[in-house]
Design a protein around this motif. Structure first.
Motif, PDB file in Angstrom:
ATOM      1  N   GLU A  10      12.598  13.005   0.919  1.00  0.00           N
ATOM      2  CA  GLU A  10      13.427  11.820   0.768  1.00  0.00           C
ATOM      3  C   GLU A  10      14.893  12.169   0.794  1.00  0.00           C
ATOM      4  O   GLU A  10      15.311  13.141   0.197  1.00  0.00           O
ATOM      5  CB  GLU A  10      13.121  11.116  -0.552  1.00  0.00           C
ATOM      6  CG  GLU A  10      11.711  10.586  -0.690  1.00  0.00           C
ATOM      7  CD  GLU A  10      11.511   9.236  -0.059  1.00  0.00           C
ATOM      8  OE1 GLU A  10      12.478   8.685   0.480  1.00  0.00           O
ATOM      9  OE2 GLU A  10      10.377   8.714  -0.117  1.00  0.00           O
ATOM     10  N   SER A  26      15.290   5.757   2.531  1.00  0.00           N
ATOM     11  CA  SER A  26      14.614   6.641   3.462  1.00  0.00           C
ATOM     12  C   SER A  26      13.255   6.088   3.848  1.00  0.00           C
ATOM     13  O   SER A  26      12.560   5.492   3.040  1.00  0.00           O
ATOM     14  CB  SER A  26      14.439   8.020   2.817  1.00  0.00           C
ATOM     15  OG  SER A  26      13.558   8.809   3.584  1.00  0.00           O
ATOM     16  N   ASN A  27      12.870   6.289   5.105  1.00  0.00           N
ATOM     17  CA  ASN A  27      11.566   5.824   5.555  1.00  0.00           C
ATOM     18  C   ASN A  27      10.564   6.963   5.635  1.00  0.00           C
ATOM     19  O   ASN A  27       9.551   6.861   6.312  1.00  0.00           O
ATOM     20  CB  ASN A  27      11.695   5.152   6.919  1.00  0.00           C
ATOM     21  CG  ASN A  27      12.149   6.136   7.995  1.00  0.00           C
ATOM     22  OD1 ASN A  27      12.529   7.257   7.675  1.00  0.00           O
ATOM     23  ND2 ASN A  27      12.106   5.730   9.237  1.00  0.00           N
ATOM     24  N   GLN A  28      10.833   8.050   4.943  1.00  0.00           N
ATOM     25  CA  GLN A  28       9.926   9.194   4.999  1.00  0.00           C
ATOM     26  C   GLN A  28       8.587   8.840   4.362  1.00  0.00           C
ATOM     27  O   GLN A  28       8.534   8.280   3.270  1.00  0.00           O
ATOM     28  CB  GLN A  28      10.543  10.385   4.256  1.00  0.00           C
ATOM     29  CG  GLN A  28      11.793  10.916   4.916  1.00  0.00           C
ATOM     30  CD  GLN A  28      11.514  11.440   6.303  1.00  0.00           C
ATOM     31  OE1 GLN A  28      10.570  12.201   6.505  1.00  0.00           O
ATOM     32  NE2 GLN A  28      12.306  11.004   7.266  1.00  0.00           N
ATOM     33  N   PRO A  29       7.482   9.165   5.022  1.00  0.00           N
ATOM     34  CA  PRO A  29       6.174   8.818   4.482  1.00  0.00           C
ATOM     35  C   PRO A  29       5.784   9.734   3.326  1.00  0.00           C
ATOM     36  O   PRO A  29       6.283  10.851   3.221  1.00  0.00           O
ATOM     37  CB  PRO A  29       5.243   9.026   5.677  1.00  0.00           C
ATOM     38  CG  PRO A  29       5.914  10.098   6.471  1.00  0.00           C
ATOM     39  CD  PRO A  29       7.392   9.835   6.327  1.00  0.00           C
ATOM     40  N   GLN A  30       4.887   9.245   2.520  1.00  0.00           N
ATOM     41  CA  GLN A  30       4.303  10.070   1.476  1.00  0.00           C
ATOM     42  C   GLN A  30       3.020  10.713   2.018  1.00  0.00           C
ATOM     43  O   GLN A  30       2.214  10.047   2.663  1.00  0.00           O
ATOM     44  CB  GLN A  30       4.001   9.234   0.236  1.00  0.00           C
ATOM     45  CG  GLN A  30       5.259   8.740  -0.456  1.00  0.00           C
ATOM     46  CD  GLN A  30       4.988   8.009  -1.755  1.00  0.00           C
ATOM     47  OE1 GLN A  30       3.886   8.071  -2.292  1.00  0.00           O
ATOM     48  NE2 GLN A  30       6.009   7.335  -2.272  1.00  0.00           N
ATOM     49  N   PHE A  70      -0.465  12.562   1.070  1.00  0.00           N
ATOM     50  CA  PHE A  70      -1.366  12.577  -0.073  1.00  0.00           C
ATOM     51  C   PHE A  70      -2.338  13.741  -0.030  1.00  0.00           C
ATOM     52  O   PHE A  70      -2.758  14.194   1.047  1.00  0.00           O
ATOM     53  CB  PHE A  70      -2.179  11.275  -0.112  1.00  0.00           C
ATOM     54  CG  PHE A  70      -1.401  10.081  -0.568  1.00  0.00           C
ATOM     55  CD1 PHE A  70      -0.567   9.393   0.296  1.00  0.00           C
ATOM     56  CD2 PHE A  70      -1.503   9.635  -1.885  1.00  0.00           C
ATOM     57  CE1 PHE A  70       0.160   8.291  -0.131  1.00  0.00           C
ATOM     58  CE2 PHE A  70      -0.791   8.535  -2.323  1.00  0.00           C
ATOM     59  CZ  PHE A  70       0.038   7.861  -1.447  1.00  0.00           C
ATOM     60  N   GLY A  71      -2.744  14.185  -1.227  1.00  0.00           N
ATOM     61  CA  GLY A  71      -3.875  15.087  -1.350  1.00  0.00           C
ATOM     62  C   GLY A  71      -5.174  14.292  -1.302  1.00  0.00           C
ATOM     63  O   GLY A  71      -5.150  13.061  -1.154  1.00  0.00           O
TER      64      GLY A  71
END
Lengths: 116, 110
Positions: A96, A101-105, A107-108
């Motif tokens: 971020e 910000s448009n950064q994706p998350q 996931f595990g």
């Protein structure tokens, strides 16, 4: 490149026991998150961290504690487990820069926790 | 009332059908609308995201946002059995946190 790794994958606890869930990411991400996923409730944010040494409360923080001593690790602790904490726990991380910000998350694959 | 509402389904369609998945939201300050796909016993993975009202297409998937109606949709054309998963809409609030819908479970039958 493993991405986001969660351990353990599955655990059964008795009421009152304590445990720590570990999340590790190898993407050099600044932000890390802990969510719980329950049927009909979607993903709800427990705690998050915007950098090493920082943590903040999310939507459902009660009964949980977290620590971010190293940038790549984010730990979620249950001090005294309760049946209401039976859930699937997901860790995520993102790169971020700023609130917009448009950064994706990323996931595990989750930790399935059952509290008896 | 939840900030983001999503029909939980389950939704079952035959292979080749057009699928429409929908979410409504109440906070007009939401931005960055996302769709995540979650296979059974896996974590969610980002499928598409969009910022403005309108359509965004990526192969068989189209994301649609209508900010005036506070409504977003995901369309899947020529659906395949491999599309069987739970689809989660998500929106970023002014504080930067993601707010998720409840998820819609989709099953595409061969």
């Amino acid at each position: 490149n493993a991405g986001v790794t969660q351990t353990p994958k599955f655990r059964v606890l008795k009421t009152g026991q304590s445990m720590t869930l570990l999340c590790a990411q190898d993407m050099n991400h600044e932000y890390m998150y802990w969510y719980r996923q329950d049927p009909g409730m979607g993903l709800r944010l427990i705690h998050y961290s915007v950098g090493e040494g920082t943590t903040a409360k999310g939507e459902v923080p009660d009964g949980y504690n977290v620590s971010r001593l190293k940038k790549q690790n984010f730990l979620l602790g249950l001090e005294s487990a309760a049946p209401s904490q039976t859930s699937v726990y997901f860790c995520a991380s993102s790169y971020e820069r700023g609130l917009n910000s448009n950064q994706p998350q990323h996931f595990g694959d989750g930790t399935r926790l059952s509290i008896l | 009332q939840k900030e983001v509402e999503q029909d939980p389904g389950p939704l079952s369609v035959p292979e080749g059908a057009i699928v429409s998945l929908n979410c409504t939201y109440s906070n007009s300050a939401f931005q960055y609308f996302m769709w995540y796909r979650q296979y059974s016993r896996k974590g969610p993975e980002l499928l598409m995201y969009t910022y403005s009202s309108g359509n965004k297409e990526d192969g068989r998937f189209t994301a649609q946002v209508d900010k005036s109606s506070k409504y977003i949709s995901l369309f899947i054309r020529d659906s395949q059995p491999s599309d069987s998963a739970t689809y989660l809409c998500a929106m970023k609030d002014p504080g930067g946190k993601l707010i998720f819908g409840q998820g819609t479970e989709l099953s595409v039958k061969p």
